[in-house]
Scaffold this motif. Structure first.
Motif, PDB file in Angstrom:
ATOM      1  N   ILE A   3       0.866  -1.175   0.000  1.00 34.79           N
ATOM      2  CA  ILE A   3       0.000   0.000   0.000  1.00 34.79           C
ATOM      3  C   ILE A   3       0.905   1.228   0.000  1.00 34.79           C
ATOM      4  O   ILE A   3       1.777   1.354   0.863  1.00 34.79           O
ATOM      5  CB  ILE A   3      -0.928   0.032   1.228  1.00 34.79           C
ATOM      6  CG1 ILE A   3      -1.658  -1.302   1.409  1.00 34.79           C
ATOM      7  CG2 ILE A   3      -1.920   1.182   1.119  1.00 34.79           C
ATOM      8  CD1 ILE A   3      -2.424  -1.421   2.718  1.00 34.79           C
ATOM      9  N   CYS A   4       0.714   2.106  -0.982  1.00 32.80           N
ATOM     10  CA  CYS A   4       1.566   3.293  -1.126  1.00 32.80           C
ATOM     11  C   CYS A   4       0.878   4.546  -0.610  1.00 32.80           C
ATOM     12  O   CYS A   4      -0.345   4.674  -0.679  1.00 32.80           O
ATOM     13  CB  CYS A   4       1.905   3.520  -2.591  1.00 32.80           C
ATOM     14  SG  CYS A   4       2.883   2.210  -3.324  1.00 32.80           S
ATOM     15  N   THR A   5       1.697   5.482  -0.164  1.00 26.52           N
ATOM     16  CA  THR A   5       1.171   6.782   0.240  1.00 26.52           C
ATOM     17  C   THR A   5       0.738   7.561  -0.999  1.00 26.52           C
ATOM     18  O   THR A   5       1.184   7.284  -2.112  1.00 26.52           O
ATOM     19  CB  THR A   5       2.216   7.610   1.002  1.00 26.52           C
ATOM     20  OG1 THR A   5       3.354   7.807   0.158  1.00 26.52           O
ATOM     21  CG2 THR A   5       2.619   6.954   2.304  1.00 26.52           C
ATOM     22  N   ASN A  66       7.484   5.488   2.245  1.00 25.05           N
ATOM     23  CA  ASN A  66       6.315   5.905   1.469  1.00 25.05           C
ATOM     24  C   ASN A  66       5.363   4.749   1.120  1.00 25.05           C
ATOM     25  O   ASN A  66       4.507   4.891   0.252  1.00 25.05           O
ATOM     26  CB  ASN A  66       6.759   6.614   0.188  1.00 25.05           C
ATOM     27  CG  ASN A  66       7.556   5.720  -0.740  1.00 25.05           C
ATOM     28  OD1 ASN A  66       7.875   4.581  -0.416  1.00 25.05           O
ATOM     29  ND2 ASN A  66       7.888   6.247  -1.909  1.00 25.05           N
ATOM     30  N   HIS A  67       5.501   3.637   1.800  1.00 25.25           N
ATOM     31  CA  HIS A  67       4.614   2.502   1.559  1.00 25.25           C
ATOM     32  C   HIS A  67       4.756   1.489   2.687  1.00 25.25           C
ATOM     33  O   HIS A  67       5.644   1.616   3.524  1.00 25.25           O
ATOM     34  CB  HIS A  67       4.917   1.840   0.214  1.00 25.25           C
ATOM     35  CG  HIS A  67       6.258   1.190   0.115  1.00 25.25           C
ATOM     36  ND1 HIS A  67       7.430   1.904  -0.058  1.00 25.25           N
ATOM     37  CD2 HIS A  67       6.630  -0.118   0.146  1.00 25.25           C
ATOM     38  CE1 HIS A  67       8.453   1.062  -0.130  1.00 25.25           C
ATOM     39  NE2 HIS A  67       7.990  -0.174  -0.005  1.00 25.25           N
ATOM     40  N   ILE A  68       3.864   0.529   2.683  1.00 24.31           N
ATOM     41  CA  ILE A  68       3.977  -0.584   3.627  1.00 24.31           C
ATOM     42  C   ILE A  68       3.846  -1.887   2.841  1.00 24.31           C
ATOM     43  O   ILE A  68       3.229  -1.923   1.780  1.00 24.31           O
ATOM     44  CB  ILE A  68       2.920  -0.536   4.750  1.00 24.31           C
ATOM     45  CG1 ILE A  68       1.499  -0.650   4.192  1.00 24.31           C
ATOM     46  CG2 ILE A  68       3.082   0.709   5.592  1.00 24.31           C
ATOM     47  CD1 ILE A  68       0.427  -0.806   5.255  1.00 24.31           C
ATOM     48  N   PHE A 106      -5.538  13.789   7.337  1.00 24.91           N
ATOM     49  CA  PHE A 106      -5.501  14.018   5.888  1.00 24.91           C
ATOM     50  C   PHE A 106      -5.475  12.672   5.178  1.00 24.91           C
ATOM     51  O   PHE A 106      -5.220  11.637   5.799  1.00 24.91           O
ATOM     52  CB  PHE A 106      -4.277  14.863   5.480  1.00 24.91           C
ATOM     53  CG  PHE A 106      -2.957  14.211   5.770  1.00 24.91           C
ATOM     54  CD1 PHE A 106      -2.277  13.504   4.784  1.00 24.91           C
ATOM     55  CD2 PHE A 106      -2.377  14.299   7.033  1.00 24.91           C
ATOM     56  CE1 PHE A 106      -1.060  12.900   5.056  1.00 24.91           C
ATOM     57  CE2 PHE A 106      -1.160  13.704   7.312  1.00 24.91           C
ATOM     58  CZ  PHE A 106      -0.503  13.003   6.317  1.00 24.91           C
ATOM     59  N   LYS A 107      -5.734  12.694   3.870  1.00 28.20           N
ATOM     60  CA  LYS A 107      -5.733  11.463   3.084  1.00 28.20           C
ATOM     61  C   LYS A 107      -4.292  11.003   2.895  1.00 28.20           C
ATOM     62  O   LYS A 107      -3.505  11.655   2.230  1.00 28.20           O
ATOM     63  CB  LYS A 107      -6.402  11.695   1.735  1.00 28.20           C
ATOM     64  CG  LYS A 107      -6.578  10.441   0.940  1.00 28.20           C
ATOM     65  CD  LYS A 107      -7.332  10.693  -0.344  1.00 28.20           C
ATOM     66  CE  LYS A 107      -7.400   9.399  -1.128  1.00 28.20           C
ATOM     67  NZ  LYS A 107      -8.067   9.581  -2.398  1.00 28.20           N
TER      68      LYS A 107
END
Length: 147
Positions: A3-5, A66-68, A106-107
């Motif tokens: 999952i990316c930001t 920037n991701h998991i 925030f998103k």
């Protein structure tokens, strides 16, 4: 699963850790320190199994800048028998992403996520190892970008 930001923005590691990554040095020097947003992500990842007791497990995850990456295991039967309405991967991830964004104010995330079914023990072990080694290989990661 990955999952990316949103816009692949670096949100989860503190700036010092990001600047001190080096493939030649074996990745980040010392322990990675999470930002407040990274801590929210960790807290919400750890909550997933308690939201779906005996059905959903998260045995391995890593929080990158920037991701998991994570492994989600779905158990079709709990100790009390089959669940009345088993959650989908999409519903689990959407709930997680929503909770992180709400607490962050925030998103945080891109709309979609990348998932892959691990079909056998070899694929599971391979994913486990990839997740564990990801911080040390950060500069070689396809989601790495120089700021």
């Amino acid at each position: 699963m990955t999952i990316c930001t949103r816009s692949r923005e670096y949100l989860f590691w503190n700036d010092y850790d990001i600047r001190n990554v080096g493939a030649a040095s074996g990745g980040p020097r010392g322990k990675i320190t999470l930002t407040e947003y990274g801590k929210i992500v960790r807290e919400e990842l750890k909550k997933i199994p308690s939201i779906y007791p005996d059905i959903v497990f998260v045995p391995k995850f890593v929080i990158m800048p920037n991701h998991i990456h994570l492994i989600i295991v779905l158990n079709s039967f709990s100790e009390s028998g089959p669940p009345e309405a088993a959650p989908t991967i999409g519903s689990i991830i959407n709930k997680f992403k929503g909770a992180v964004s709400k607490k962050s104010g925030f998103k945080v995330w891109q709309k979609k996520f990348y998932d892959r079914v691990l079909r056998n023990e070899w694929e599971y072990r391979n994913a486990w190892q990839y997740i564990g080694n990801n911080p040390a290989n950060w500069e070689n990661d396809e989601l790495f970008c120089r700021e």
